[in-house]
Design a protein around this motif. Structure first.
Motif, PDB file in Angstrom:
ATOM      1  N   GLY A   1     -84.408 121.822 109.856  1.00 17.51           N
ATOM      2  CA  GLY A   1     -84.023 120.493 109.396  1.00 17.51           C
ATOM      3  C   GLY A   1     -83.370 119.671 110.488  1.00 17.51           C
ATOM      4  O   GLY A   1     -83.663 118.482 110.642  1.00 17.51           O
ATOM      5  N   ARG A   2     -82.491 120.283 111.253  1.00 18.43           N
ATOM      6  CA  ARG A   2     -81.789 119.544 112.316  1.00 18.43           C
ATOM      7  C   ARG A   2     -82.749 119.137 113.430  1.00 18.43           C
ATOM      8  O   ARG A   2     -82.654 118.034 113.980  1.00 18.43           O
ATOM      9  N   ALA A   3     -83.660 120.034 113.772  1.00 17.01           N
ATOM     10  CA  ALA A   3     -84.629 119.706 114.822  1.00 17.01           C
ATOM     11  C   ALA A   3     -85.544 118.558 114.385  1.00 17.01           C
ATOM     12  O   ALA A   3     -85.846 117.654 115.167  1.00 17.01           O
ATOM     13  N   VAL A   4     -85.991 118.573 113.130  1.00 13.57           N
ATOM     14  CA  VAL A   4     -86.859 117.511 112.631  1.00 13.57           C
ATOM     15  C   VAL A   4     -86.118 116.182 112.580  1.00 13.57           C
ATOM     16  O   VAL A   4     -86.668 115.133 112.945  1.00 13.57           O
TER      17      VAL A   4
ATOM     18  N   ALA B   1     -91.903 116.978 119.678  1.00 13.95           N
ATOM     19  CA  ALA B   1     -91.411 118.355 119.827  1.00 13.95           C
ATOM     20  C   ALA B   1     -90.529 118.756 118.650  1.00 13.95           C
ATOM     21  O   ALA B   1     -90.558 119.902 118.196  1.00 13.95           O
ATOM     22  N   GLY B   2     -89.750 117.794 118.139  1.00 19.92           N
ATOM     23  CA  GLY B   2     -88.851 118.120 117.042  1.00 19.92           C
ATOM     24  C   GLY B   2     -89.485 118.064 115.673  1.00 19.92           C
ATOM     25  O   GLY B   2     -88.958 118.651 114.719  1.00 19.92           O
ATOM     26  N   ALA B   3     -90.629 117.363 115.545  1.00 22.38           N
ATOM     27  CA  ALA B   3     -91.166 117.083 114.202  1.00 22.38           C
ATOM     28  C   ALA B   3     -92.594 117.560 114.015  1.00 22.38           C
ATOM     29  O   ALA B   3     -93.302 117.017 113.176  1.00 22.38           O
ATOM     30  N   SER B   4     -92.994 118.584 114.773  1.00 17.94           N
ATOM     31  CA  SER B   4     -94.400 118.991 114.635  1.00 17.94           C
ATOM     32  C   SER B   4     -94.517 120.512 114.523  1.00 17.94           C
ATOM     33  O   SER B   4     -93.597 121.190 114.077  1.00 17.94           O
ATOM     34  N   PHE B   5     -95.651 121.036 114.973  1.00 18.38           N
ATOM     35  CA  PHE B   5     -96.088 122.388 114.641  1.00 18.38           C
ATOM     36  C   PHE B   5     -95.034 123.481 114.781  1.00 18.38           C
ATOM     37  O   PHE B   5     -94.725 124.180 113.811  1.00 18.38           O
ATOM     38  N   ALA B   6     -94.540 123.700 115.994  1.00 14.51           N
ATOM     39  CA  ALA B   6     -93.723 124.891 116.240  1.00 14.51           C
ATOM     40  C   ALA B   6     -92.492 124.930 115.343  1.00 14.51           C
ATOM     41  O   ALA B   6     -92.156 125.977 114.773  1.00 14.51           O
ATOM     42  N   VAL B   7     -91.809 123.801 115.208  1.00 13.16           N
ATOM     43  CA  VAL B   7     -90.594 123.751 114.399  1.00 13.16           C
ATOM     44  C   VAL B   7     -90.922 123.920 112.913  1.00 13.16           C
ATOM     45  O   VAL B   7     -90.320 124.734 112.208  1.00 13.16           O
ATOM     46  N   VAL B   8     -91.896 123.142 112.435  1.00 13.42           N
ATOM     47  CA  VAL B   8     -92.220 123.167 111.009  1.00 13.42           C
ATOM     48  C   VAL B   8     -92.869 124.491 110.612  1.00 13.42           C
ATOM     49  O   VAL B   8     -92.528 125.084 109.580  1.00 13.42           O
ATOM     50  N   PHE B   9     -93.792 124.977 111.436  1.00  7.91           N
ATOM     51  CA  PHE B   9     -94.425 126.256 111.136  1.00  7.91           C
ATOM     52  C   PHE B   9     -93.425 127.405 111.186  1.00  7.91           C
ATOM     53  O   PHE B   9     -93.552 128.383 110.440  1.00  7.91           O
ATOM     54  N   GLY B  10     -92.430 127.307 112.060  1.00  8.14           N
ATOM     55  CA  GLY B  10     -91.403 128.337 112.105  1.00  8.14           C
ATOM     56  C   GLY B  10     -90.636 128.420 110.794  1.00  8.14           C
ATOM     57  O   GLY B  10     -90.350 129.508 110.292  1.00  8.14           O
ATOM     58  N   ALA B  11     -90.301 127.252 110.222  1.00  9.28           N
ATOM     59  CA  ALA B  11     -89.599 127.238 108.937  1.00  9.28           C
ATOM     60  C   ALA B  11     -90.457 127.843 107.842  1.00  9.28           C
ATOM     61  O   ALA B  11     -89.974 128.634 107.020  1.00  9.28           O
ATOM     62  N   VAL B  12     -91.743 127.482 107.829  1.00 11.22           N
ATOM     63  CA  VAL B  12     -92.657 128.036 106.824  1.00 11.22           C
ATOM     64  C   VAL B  12     -92.796 129.542 107.005  1.00 11.22           C
ATOM     65  O   VAL B  12     -92.746 130.314 106.038  1.00 11.22           O
ATOM     66  N   GLY B  13     -92.966 129.984 108.248  1.00  6.64           N
ATOM     67  CA  GLY B  13     -93.153 131.401 108.525  1.00  6.64           C
ATOM     68  C   GLY B  13     -91.980 132.258 108.116  1.00  6.64           C
ATOM     69  O   GLY B  13     -92.146 133.422 107.736  1.00  6.64           O
ATOM     70  N   ARG B  14     -90.771 131.679 108.136  1.00  3.47           N
ATOM     71  CA  ARG B  14     -89.587 132.465 107.795  1.00  3.47           C
ATOM     72  C   ARG B  14     -89.382 132.635 106.286  1.00  3.47           C
ATOM     73  O   ARG B  14     -88.625 133.505 105.870  1.00  3.47           O
ATOM     74  N   VAL B  15     -90.034 131.792 105.483  1.00  2.00           N
ATOM     75  CA  VAL B  15     -89.799 131.884 104.041  1.00  2.00           C
ATOM     76  C   VAL B  15     -90.988 132.454 103.277  1.00  2.00           C
ATOM     77  O   VAL B  15     -90.910 132.645 102.063  1.00  2.00           O
ATOM     78  N   VAL B  16     -92.076 132.730 103.974  1.00  3.73           N
ATOM     79  CA  VAL B  16     -93.282 133.242 103.326  1.00  3.73           C
ATOM     80  C   VAL B  16     -93.492 134.688 103.747  1.00  3.73           C
ATOM     81  O   VAL B  16     -93.293 135.047 104.919  1.00  3.73           O
ATOM     82  N   ALA B  17     -93.899 135.532 102.813  1.00  2.00           N
ATOM     83  CA  ALA B  17     -94.163 136.937 103.116  1.00  2.00           C
ATOM     84  C   ALA B  17     -95.258 137.065 104.157  1.00  2.00           C
ATOM     85  O   ALA B  17     -96.152 136.211 104.253  1.00  2.00           O
TER      86      ALA B  17
END
Length: 401
Positions: free
Chosen positions: A77-80, A116-132
């Protein structure tokens, strides 16, 4: 540990992530329609705009590991939120600054940091951490698919506003839309990204593991090719089609088709990535790109063939992204996913810099894009070969005893 509420119900975070990607990437992939009119009105050669977009991609890539580290340590959230501020400022500057040096600065530096703050790596990282883990590839594919739908919407919207009110007003409208990412950043906030002791590597350990992992570098080299092709085509295709005697609206329509059909392509890539070896899937995607580009440039170019190219490229456009991100998480875990995918993405952006700049450089000197199209085909074959041996196997220190 990531926010337990998100883990028990990841859908709110996934929806916010999709909306952020749709705005950030939709705007970014519409820049190609502004190349010809802005260059003409400001008295620039095409290399000025091309270099600005190339610099933007390079700055985006260089800033991505740092934005990823902020997201891994303090939450996406902070990075975005921070990236959104830079993004809006860059679009306003792009719309109002007419000097070549000023345009290059705001388009390259501010928008690069914002992305850099609002695209793939940051957003996908958040998704990857909450999905099995078994659902991660599919979830990333869904997020990538919706992000591509943003491209489908933004291109005709930008083209229509530009034709009615001019390119400056179109860019200011996009800046207003980009401001919506600031409240959306609350949807991807993470209360605590610290994993239980012993379950993940520290950032320093993750960097050391990645530096000596051959698969990490093969993925990075393959992603270099993806960046070269996507930015060259996204930046120069509208102008290339005008050179072939087609209308300016055709370029916007073709890039919109790319975005629309990449909704399907990214979703399928995420689904297939959960069922087959991801390295082979990436190789197949790059082979498909090589065939699509070769058929397009070596056959007569018409409106119909341009649309067919947009549809074909759409299936392969950003379908590499969820698969590549899922492979990084599968090899190194999710704790440092945003940082490590940020490094892989930096290689993507070096390719993007070369694709964006080289297109303008070659055109201004040779009067055509033929050489760059040929380079794109050769690189696609090379990327297919590079990804074949990569296996998604968890590094030894993360495997169960």
């Amino acid at each position: 540990m990531p926010d337990t509420d998100h883990r028990s119900n990841p859908w709110p975070l996934l929806i916010a992530a999709c909306a952020i990607l749709a705005i950030a990437l939709g705007i970014r992939h519409s820049f190609g329609i502004y190349l010809a009119p802005m260059s003409h009105d400001n008295g620039w050669g095409r290399e000025v705009f091309a270099f600005a977009i190339a610099l933007q991609n390079l700055v985006w890539g260089a800033a991505q590991p740092f934005a990823g580290r902020i997201a891994d340590r303090y939450g996406a959230g902070r990075a975005v939120a921070l990236g959104s501020v830079f993004y809006v400022a860059g679009l306003v500057g792009m719309a109002t600054i007419s000097s070549a040096s000023g345009f290059i600065l705001v388009s390259g530096l501010l928008l690069g940091i914002g992305l850099a703050g609002a695209s793939f790596a940051v957003v996908f990282g958040a998704v990857g951490r909450v999905v099995a883990a078994e659902k991660r590839s599919m979830a990333l594919g869904i997020a990538g698919a919706v992000g591509s739908f943003g491209q489908f919407v933004m291109l005709p919207l930008g083209q229509s506003v530009m034709e009615a009110f001019g390119w400056s007003m179109a860019l200011l409208l996009l800046a207003l839309l980009a401001a919506a990412m600031l409240p959306l950043s609350l949807g991807v906030s993470e209360k605590d990204t610290t994993p239980p002791a012993g379950t993940e590597m520290s950032a320093a350990d993750a960097l050391r593991e990645a530096a000596r992992h051959s698969g990490f570098w093969l993925l990075s080299l393959g992603f270099f090719v993806c960046g070269f092709q996507v930015v060259f085509i996204g930046t120069h295709l509208p102008a290339f089609l005008v050179d072939q005697g087609l209308s300016g609206g055709t370029g916007a329509a073709v890039l919109a088709l790319v975005g629309l059909f990449n909704v399907v392509g990214s979703f399928l890539a995420g689904m297939l990535g959960a069922r087959m070896r991801k390295g082979w899937l990436l190789s197949a995607i790059y082979v498909g790109r090589a065939i699509a580009i070769a058929l397009f440039v070596f056959l007569p170019i018409t409106t119909a063939s341009a649309w067919a190219f947009g549809i074909a490229m759409g299936f392969f456009w950003l379908s590499t992204v969820p698969v590549t991100n899922a492979m990084v998480a599968g090899i190194f875990g999710v704790r440092n996913m945003s940082m490590l995918t940020g490094i892989v993405f930096f290689c993507h952006q070096i390719g993007a810099f070369l694709g964006g700049w080289l297109g303008g450089y070659v055109y201004d000197r040779l009067g055509s894009y033929d050489l760059v199209w040929l380079i794109a085909i050769v690189l696609s074959v090379a990327a297919a070969l590079l990804n074949l041996p990569v296996k998604e196997e968890l590094v030894a220190r993360l495997r169960p005893a």
